[in-house]
Motif scaffolding. Structure first.
Motif, PDB file in Angstrom:
ATOM      1  N   ARG A  19       0.852  -1.193   0.000  1.00 46.75           N
ATOM      2  CA  ARG A  19       0.000   0.000   0.000  1.00 46.75           C
ATOM      3  C   ARG A  19       0.886   1.241   0.000  1.00 46.75           C
ATOM      4  O   ARG A  19       1.814   1.360   0.783  1.00 46.75           O
ATOM      5  N   ILE A  20       0.560   2.174  -0.882  1.00 44.08           N
ATOM      6  CA  ILE A  20       1.187   3.501  -0.874  1.00 44.08           C
ATOM      7  C   ILE A  20       0.190   4.403  -0.154  1.00 44.08           C
ATOM      8  O   ILE A  20      -0.954   4.546  -0.599  1.00 44.08           O
ATOM      9  N   PRO A  21       0.585   5.009   0.969  1.00 40.54           N
ATOM     10  CA  PRO A  21      -0.368   5.824   1.729  1.00 40.54           C
ATOM     11  C   PRO A  21      -0.745   7.116   1.004  1.00 40.54           C
ATOM     12  O   PRO A  21      -0.068   7.543   0.061  1.00 40.54           O
ATOM     13  N   ALA A  22      -1.817   7.744   1.445  1.00 41.79           N
ATOM     14  CA  ALA A  22      -2.234   9.045   0.906  1.00 41.79           C
ATOM     15  C   ALA A  22      -1.083  10.038   1.074  1.00 41.79           C
ATOM     16  O   ALA A  22      -0.348   9.984   2.066  1.00 41.79           O
ATOM     17  N   HIS A  23      -0.935  10.935   0.102  1.00 40.61           N
ATOM     18  CA  HIS A  23       0.135  11.930   0.165  1.00 40.61           C
ATOM     19  C   HIS A  23      -0.184  13.098  -0.771  1.00 40.61           C
ATOM     20  O   HIS A  23      -0.880  12.925  -1.764  1.00 40.61           O
ATOM     21  N   PRO A  24       0.330  14.286  -0.457  1.00 37.45           N
ATOM     22  CA  PRO A  24       0.084  15.459  -1.303  1.00 37.45           C
ATOM     23  C   PRO A  24       1.056  15.507  -2.484  1.00 37.45           C
ATOM     24  O   PRO A  24       2.135  14.908  -2.435  1.00 37.45           O
ATOM     25  N   HIS A  25       0.659  16.232  -3.519  1.00 40.04           N
ATOM     26  CA  HIS A  25       1.514  16.446  -4.686  1.00 40.04           C
ATOM     27  C   HIS A  25       1.735  17.940  -4.873  1.00 40.04           C
ATOM     28  O   HIS A  25       0.806  18.668  -5.198  1.00 40.04           O
ATOM     29  N   GLY A  26       2.975  18.375  -4.681  1.00 39.09           N
ATOM     30  CA  GLY A  26       3.320  19.762  -4.935  1.00 39.09           C
ATOM     31  C   GLY A  26       3.383  20.045  -6.430  1.00 39.09           C
ATOM     32  O   GLY A  26       3.108  21.151  -6.884  1.00 39.09           O
ATOM     33  N   ASP A  27       3.761  19.035  -7.196  1.00 37.61           N
ATOM     34  CA  ASP A  27       3.833  19.106  -8.653  1.00 37.61           C
ATOM     35  C   ASP A  27       3.063  17.915  -9.217  1.00 37.61           C
ATOM     36  O   ASP A  27       2.689  17.009  -8.478  1.00 37.61           O
ATOM     37  N   GLU A  28       2.873  17.889 -10.522  1.00 35.06           N
ATOM     38  CA  GLU A  28       2.127  16.789 -11.122  1.00 35.06           C
ATOM     39  C   GLU A  28       2.925  15.490 -11.064  1.00 35.06           C
ATOM     40  O   GLU A  28       4.152  15.499 -10.942  1.00 35.06           O
ATOM     41  N   GLU A  29       2.198  14.378 -11.147  1.00 33.03           N
ATOM     42  CA  GLU A  29       2.811  13.050 -11.190  1.00 33.03           C
ATOM     43  C   GLU A  29       2.095  12.223 -12.242  1.00 33.03           C
ATOM     44  O   GLU A  29       0.867  12.286 -12.356  1.00 33.03           O
ATOM     45  N   GLU A  30       2.859  11.463 -13.011  1.00 27.37           N
ATOM     46  CA  GLU A  30       2.302  10.546 -13.994  1.00 27.37           C
ATOM     47  C   GLU A  30       2.704   9.130 -13.608  1.00 27.37           C
ATOM     48  O   GLU A  30       3.843   8.894 -13.189  1.00 27.37           O
ATOM     49  N   CYS A  31       1.767   8.192 -13.748  1.00 27.35           N
ATOM     50  CA  CYS A  31       2.015   6.799 -13.389  1.00 27.35           C
ATOM     51  C   CYS A  31       1.456   5.897 -14.485  1.00 27.35           C
ATOM     52  O   CYS A  31       0.294   6.025 -14.866  1.00 27.35           O
ATOM     53  N   ALA A  55      -0.852  18.889  -9.859  1.00 25.03           N
ATOM     54  CA  ALA A  55      -0.151  19.647  -8.817  1.00 25.03           C
ATOM     55  C   ALA A  55      -1.171  20.188  -7.827  1.00 25.03           C
ATOM     56  O   ALA A  55      -2.240  20.658  -8.206  1.00 25.03           O
ATOM     57  N   GLY A  56      -0.864  20.056  -6.542  1.00 24.85           N
ATOM     58  CA  GLY A  56      -1.754  20.540  -5.501  1.00 24.85           C
ATOM     59  C   GLY A  56      -2.804  19.535  -5.070  1.00 24.85           C
ATOM     60  O   GLY A  56      -3.572  19.797  -4.148  1.00 24.85           O
ATOM     61  N   SER A  57      -2.856  18.371  -5.727  1.00 26.12           N
ATOM     62  CA  SER A  57      -3.847  17.356  -5.358  1.00 26.12           C
ATOM     63  C   SER A  57      -3.320  16.471  -4.232  1.00 26.12           C
ATOM     64  O   SER A  57      -2.133  16.480  -3.910  1.00 26.12           O
ATOM     65  N   VAL A  58      -4.229  15.710  -3.642  1.00 28.86           N
ATOM     66  CA  VAL A  58      -3.860  14.721  -2.636  1.00 28.86           C
ATOM     67  C   VAL A  58      -4.147  13.354  -3.237  1.00 28.86           C
ATOM     68  O   VAL A  58      -5.261  13.072  -3.671  1.00 28.86           O
ATOM     69  N   HIS A  59      -3.114  12.541  -3.277  1.00 32.79           N
ATOM     70  CA  HIS A  59      -3.223  11.193  -3.822  1.00 32.79           C
ATOM     71  C   HIS A  59      -3.901  10.302  -2.788  1.00 32.79           C
ATOM     72  O   HIS A  59      -3.456  10.220  -1.652  1.00 32.79           O
ATOM     73  N   LEU A  60      -4.971   9.633  -3.171  1.00 32.77           N
ATOM     74  CA  LEU A  60      -5.613   8.665  -2.291  1.00 32.77           C
ATOM     75  C   LEU A  60      -4.679   7.474  -2.093  1.00 32.77           C
ATOM     76  O   LEU A  60      -3.783   7.244  -2.910  1.00 32.77           O
TER      77      LEU A  60
END
Length: 83
Positions: A19-31, A55-60
């Motif tokens: 499991r990757i825990p929830a975390h914020p994104h200061g910049d964009e991320e592509e997966c 950018a600025g989102s919180v990853h579930l």
């Protein structure tokens, strides 16, 4: 690593049950899911599926019930830690 852009591209191998825990994104991320599958927000993503975090989102939280191999382009950890 692209120092000028402040990004890095990495491979993440997730073992079954990881499991990757929830975390914020200061910049964009592509997966890109290369192998296996991951589940995020009740949606299953299989090999070939693409996820984008703005950018600025919180990853579930992201789960890998059977394991997965992910290609991730994101901000450099070094850059993120020193903002």
């Amino acid at each position: 690593v692209d120092p000028a852009a402040g990004t890095e591209t990495t491979l993440w191998r997730l073992e079954a049950g990881a499991r990757i825990p929830a975390h914020p994104h200061g910049d964009e991320e592509e997966c890109l899911v290369l192998e296996g599958s991951v589940r995020q927000g009740g949606i299953d993503y299989q090999a070939g599926d693409y996820l984008h975090a703005a950018a600025g989102s919180v990853h579930l939280p992201m789960d890998a019930p059977t394991g997965a191999l992910l290609l991730i382009r994101s901000q450099c950890v070094h850059t993120y830690l020193h903002r």
